[in-house]
Design a protein around this motif. Structure first.
Motif, PDB file in Angstrom:
ATOM      1  N   PHE A   1     -30.137  71.368  27.182  1.00  0.00           N
ATOM      2  CA  PHE A   1     -31.382  70.927  26.572  1.00  0.00           C
ATOM      3  C   PHE A   1     -32.579  71.377  27.411  1.00  0.00           C
ATOM      4  O   PHE A   1     -33.595  71.847  26.876  1.00  0.00           O
ATOM      5  CB  PHE A   1     -31.398  69.399  26.441  1.00  0.00           C
ATOM      6  N   THR A   2     -32.473  71.206  28.737  1.00  0.00           N
ATOM      7  CA  THR A   2     -33.568  71.622  29.611  1.00  0.00           C
ATOM      8  C   THR A   2     -33.799  73.121  29.510  1.00  0.00           C
ATOM      9  O   THR A   2     -34.942  73.592  29.444  1.00  0.00           O
ATOM     10  CB  THR A   2     -33.274  71.226  31.072  1.00  0.00           C
ATOM     11  N   ALA A   3     -32.703  73.900  29.496  1.00  0.00           N
ATOM     12  CA  ALA A   3     -32.829  75.349  29.380  1.00  0.00           C
ATOM     13  C   ALA A   3     -33.499  75.744  28.069  1.00  0.00           C
ATOM     14  O   ALA A   3     -34.364  76.624  28.032  1.00  0.00           O
ATOM     15  CB  ALA A   3     -31.451  75.999  29.489  1.00  0.00           C
ATOM     16  N   PHE A   4     -33.132  75.075  27.000  1.00  0.00           N
ATOM     17  CA  PHE A   4     -33.710  75.371  25.683  1.00  0.00           C
ATOM     18  C   PHE A   4     -35.209  75.070  25.668  1.00  0.00           C
ATOM     19  O   PHE A   4     -36.031  75.889  25.251  1.00  0.00           O
ATOM     20  CB  PHE A   4     -32.985  74.558  24.617  1.00  0.00           C
ATOM     21  N   ASN A   5     -35.572  73.882  26.145  1.00  0.00           N
ATOM     22  CA  ASN A   5     -36.985  73.492  26.142  1.00  0.00           C
ATOM     23  C   ASN A   5     -37.814  74.369  27.074  1.00  0.00           C
ATOM     24  O   ASN A   5     -38.965  74.700  26.775  1.00  0.00           O
ATOM     25  CB  ASN A   5     -37.121  72.016  26.527  1.00  0.00           C
ATOM     26  N   ALA A   6     -37.242  74.736  28.217  1.00  0.00           N
ATOM     27  CA  ALA A   6     -37.960  75.612  29.144  1.00  0.00           C
ATOM     28  C   ALA A   6     -38.145  76.997  28.533  1.00  0.00           C
ATOM     29  O   ALA A   6     -39.190  77.633  28.700  1.00  0.00           O
ATOM     30  CB  ALA A   6     -37.206  75.699  30.467  1.00  0.00           C
ATOM     31  N   ALA A   7     -37.124  77.487  27.815  1.00  0.00           N
ATOM     32  CA  ALA A   7     -37.236  78.793  27.169  1.00  0.00           C
ATOM     33  C   ALA A   7     -38.353  78.794  26.132  1.00  0.00           C
ATOM     34  O   ALA A   7     -39.103  79.766  26.001  1.00  0.00           O
ATOM     35  CB  ALA A   7     -35.906  79.183  26.526  1.00  0.00           C
TER      36      ALA A   7
ATOM     37  N   ASP B   1     -36.186  68.226  40.389  1.00  0.00           N
ATOM     38  CA  ASP B   1     -36.017  67.187  39.372  1.00  0.00           C
ATOM     39  C   ASP B   1     -34.549  66.785  39.390  1.00  0.00           C
ATOM     40  O   ASP B   1     -33.673  67.559  38.997  1.00  0.00           O
ATOM     41  CB  ASP B   1     -36.431  67.722  38.001  1.00  0.00           C
ATOM     42  N   VAL B   2     -34.271  65.564  39.854  1.00  0.00           N
ATOM     43  CA  VAL B   2     -32.893  65.081  39.960  1.00  0.00           C
ATOM     44  C   VAL B   2     -32.534  64.323  38.682  1.00  0.00           C
ATOM     45  O   VAL B   2     -33.138  63.308  38.359  1.00  0.00           O
ATOM     46  CB  VAL B   2     -32.721  64.155  41.181  1.00  0.00           C
ATOM     47  N   GLY B   3     -31.526  64.828  37.956  1.00  0.00           N
ATOM     48  CA  GLY B   3     -31.146  64.220  36.693  1.00  0.00           C
ATOM     49  C   GLY B   3     -32.155  64.600  35.623  1.00  0.00           C
ATOM     50  O   GLY B   3     -32.861  63.759  35.082  1.00  0.00           O
ATOM     51  N   CYS B   4     -32.226  65.880  35.298  1.00  0.00           N
ATOM     52  CA  CYS B   4     -33.332  66.407  34.493  1.00  0.00           C
ATOM     53  C   CYS B   4     -33.274  66.013  33.019  1.00  0.00           C
ATOM     54  O   CYS B   4     -34.302  66.040  32.344  1.00  0.00           O
ATOM     55  CB  CYS B   4     -33.408  67.923  34.621  1.00  0.00           C
ATOM     56  N   GLY B   5     -32.096  65.662  32.487  1.00  0.00           N
ATOM     57  CA  GLY B   5     -32.030  65.259  31.093  1.00  0.00           C
ATOM     58  C   GLY B   5     -32.532  66.350  30.161  1.00  0.00           C
ATOM     59  O   GLY B   5     -32.078  67.489  30.214  1.00  0.00           O
ATOM     60  N   CYS B   6     -33.508  66.031  29.319  1.00  0.00           N
ATOM     61  CA  CYS B   6     -34.042  67.011  28.368  1.00  0.00           C
ATOM     62  C   CYS B   6     -35.039  67.954  29.015  1.00  0.00           C
ATOM     63  O   CYS B   6     -35.471  68.928  28.386  1.00  0.00           O
ATOM     64  CB  CYS B   6     -34.689  66.301  27.193  1.00  0.00           C
ATOM     65  N   GLY B   7     -35.463  67.663  30.264  1.00  0.00           N
ATOM     66  CA  GLY B   7     -36.337  68.579  30.985  1.00  0.00           C
ATOM     67  C   GLY B   7     -37.810  68.235  30.994  1.00  0.00           C
ATOM     68  O   GLY B   7     -38.621  69.039  31.453  1.00  0.00           O
ATOM     69  N   ILE B   8     -38.193  67.046  30.542  1.00  0.00           N
ATOM     70  CA  ILE B   8     -39.619  66.728  30.478  1.00  0.00           C
ATOM     71  C   ILE B   8     -40.246  66.690  31.870  1.00  0.00           C
ATOM     72  O   ILE B   8     -41.347  67.198  32.087  1.00  0.00           O
ATOM     73  CB  ILE B   8     -39.858  65.407  29.707  1.00  0.00           C
ATOM     74  N   GLN B   9     -39.550  66.086  32.849  1.00  0.00           N
ATOM     75  CA  GLN B   9     -40.077  66.088  34.219  1.00  0.00           C
ATOM     76  C   GLN B   9     -40.187  67.513  34.742  1.00  0.00           C
ATOM     77  O   GLN B   9     -41.161  67.891  35.389  1.00  0.00           O
ATOM     78  CB  GLN B   9     -39.147  65.270  35.141  1.00  0.00           C
ATOM     79  N   THR B  10     -39.181  68.314  34.449  1.00  0.00           N
ATOM     80  CA  THR B  10     -39.156  69.699  34.901  1.00  0.00           C
ATOM     81  C   THR B  10     -40.348  70.476  34.365  1.00  0.00           C
ATOM     82  O   THR B  10     -41.004  71.227  35.105  1.00  0.00           O
ATOM     83  CB  THR B  10     -37.846  70.372  34.451  1.00  0.00           C
ATOM     84  N   LEU B  11     -40.649  70.321  33.079  1.00  0.00           N
ATOM     85  CA  LEU B  11     -41.752  71.059  32.473  1.00  0.00           C
ATOM     86  C   LEU B  11     -43.089  70.701  33.111  1.00  0.00           C
ATOM     87  O   LEU B  11     -43.947  71.567  33.309  1.00  0.00           O
ATOM     88  CB  LEU B  11     -41.788  70.803  30.975  1.00  0.00           C
ATOM     89  N   TYR B  12     -43.275  69.435  33.449  1.00  0.00           N
ATOM     90  CA  TYR B  12     -44.508  69.054  34.132  1.00  0.00           C
ATOM     91  C   TYR B  12     -44.551  69.601  35.558  1.00  0.00           C
ATOM     92  O   TYR B  12     -45.602  70.031  36.038  1.00  0.00           O
ATOM     93  CB  TYR B  12     -44.654  67.530  34.139  1.00  0.00           C
ATOM     94  N   LEU B  13     -43.428  69.577  36.250  1.00  0.00           N
ATOM     95  CA  LEU B  13     -43.388  70.126  37.613  1.00  0.00           C
ATOM     96  C   LEU B  13     -43.721  71.617  37.616  1.00  0.00           C
ATOM     97  O   LEU B  13     -44.349  72.121  38.547  1.00  0.00           O
ATOM     98  CB  LEU B  13     -42.012  69.896  38.235  1.00  0.00           C
TER      99      LEU B  13
END
Length: 385
Positions: free
Chosen positions: A45-51, A14-26
């Motif tokens: 933010f991405t780390a928090f949401n992933a946690a 995920d390039v430019g993950c921002g808050c991590g929404i793309q990451t969570l779906y991946l």
């Protein structure tokens, strides 16, 4: 999110993950996900949401690399604010840096990105609109990002991203975007919307918090600066759309398709099908295509227009209910192909039957039907086993 291919893969980026929404779906369908961002705050933010979703995390220098899955929230609880991860959560690696720089020398099975593609002229910032990392980076981002994809895609892998591009003068936007594409890669570029320059500038000024209701003088100054920049460079519109770049499994001549579309919806499965059938058809000569036994897709309908009293229709339209919702004006040969494509008859057999019924030139009709088969398969009107 709607365009991304959702097949199971070993690695995704995920390039430019921002808050991590793309990451969570991946993470739902990738064993290992790498997320990059130039903003340490975004990585946090991405780390928090992933946690919250119970994801195992490593990396993220300066962005909470010691964050571990929350002991107070299981994956089911985390799903309240994230995709359902109960079906499987991969491992997440967070890397701080610009675009593809943090993953130098690494390749992935899938790349997804909502990059900072907004082209905000420097004069607009001088007029009071601040730089916003989440949407623009002080200059064109897509040309550099797209050009670097080849070194980071495994054979058979695809990259999917959002973007916009300028329509300048009488030139074609296709030529401008095609110049970004690296050699040896397939590319499918879809323009879903074209905005007037004033509409475009107004939308992003409002997005940045600058509105005529709050500060009419500042808004007008920024809008004037933006329009002056567009006029100086003869920008007559801005296109919004999707960029899908694919690395062939084996060396061959890449295919390129740049088009305007109106279809919306969850298109990931359709994108996966198009990439797969194009890869397959690339290895088939005309005789091999003639031996295929295609089946008409279940969402395709036919519409005929007839002049009262006429024996033959003046217009035949094939309409697609799914995919991009395409409508194709079909010749009688193409309509005949679609009408009897039952998965049992080969294209060659169908062509021979039409020749027997119409007396048409056998060689020409067969060639037309083979070419039509290639096209109808690649756009999802026909399917093959």
């Amino acid at each position: 999110l709607e365009m991304t291919v959702r097949e199971q893969v070993d690695s995704a980026l995920d390039v430019g993950c921002g808050c991590g929404i793309q990451t969570l779906y991946l993470l739902r369908h990738a064993e290992h996900v790498v997320a990059t961002d130039i903003s340490a705050r975004a990585l946090a933010f991405t780390a928090f949401n992933a946690a919250l979703a119970g994801v195992s995390i490593t990396g993220a220098p300066g962005a909470g690399s010691d964050i571990a899955p929350s002991s107070g929230l299981d994956s089911e609880a985390g799903a309240a604010s994230a995709p359902d991860t109960a079906s499987g959560v991969g491992h997440l690696e967070l890397l701080h840096g610009s675009l593809l720089e943090p993953v130098a020398g690494r390749r992935f099975d899938l790349i997804a990105s909502n990059p900072p593609f907004v082209l905000t002229p420097p004069a607009v910032r001088e007029a009071g609109l601040p730089l916003m990392e989440y949407r623009d980076a002080g200059g064109p981002v897509l040309p550099e990002l797209v050009a670097g994809l080849r070194e980071h895609l495994e054979p058979g892998a695809a990259a999917v991203m959002l973007g916009n591009w300028e329509h300048r003068g009488a030139g074609s936007w296709r030529d401008a975007v095609a110049a970004w594409l690296p050699e040896g890669l397939d590319a499918w570029i879809l323009e879903r919307e074209l905005q007037d320059p004033v509409e475009y500038a107004t939308m992003w000024l409002r997005d940045g918090g600058l509105t005529p209701e709050r500060d009419p003088e500042a808004f007008d100054a920024a809008l004037e600066a933006w329009i002056d920049d567009f006029e100086a460079r003869d920008v007559r519109g801005v296109g919004f759309g999707y960029l899908i770049v694919h690395r062939p499994r084996h060396p061959r001549e890449p295919w390129r398709l740049l088009e305007e579309v109106t279809g919306q919806g969850v298109l990931g499965p359709h994108v996966a099908e198009v990439l797969e059938v194009r890869e397959r058809l690339a290895g088939l000569d005309d005789e091999a295509v003639a031996d295929l036994c295609p089946l008409l897709a279940s969402d395709v309908t036919e519409e005929r227009h007839l002049i009262p009293g006429a024996a033959e229709p003046t217009v035949i339209l094939l309409r697609q209910g799914g995919g991009l919702g395409r409508t194709i004006r079909a010749s009688t040969v193409v309509a005949a192909l679609a009408g009897v494509a039952d998965g049992e008859l080969s294209v060659g057999q169908i062509a021979s039957a039409v020749v027997a019924l119409t007396g048409e030139d056998a060689i020409g009709l067969r060639a037309e039907m083979v070419e039509a088969t290639r096209h109808l398969i690649t756009v999802g009107f026909l399917t093959i086993d």
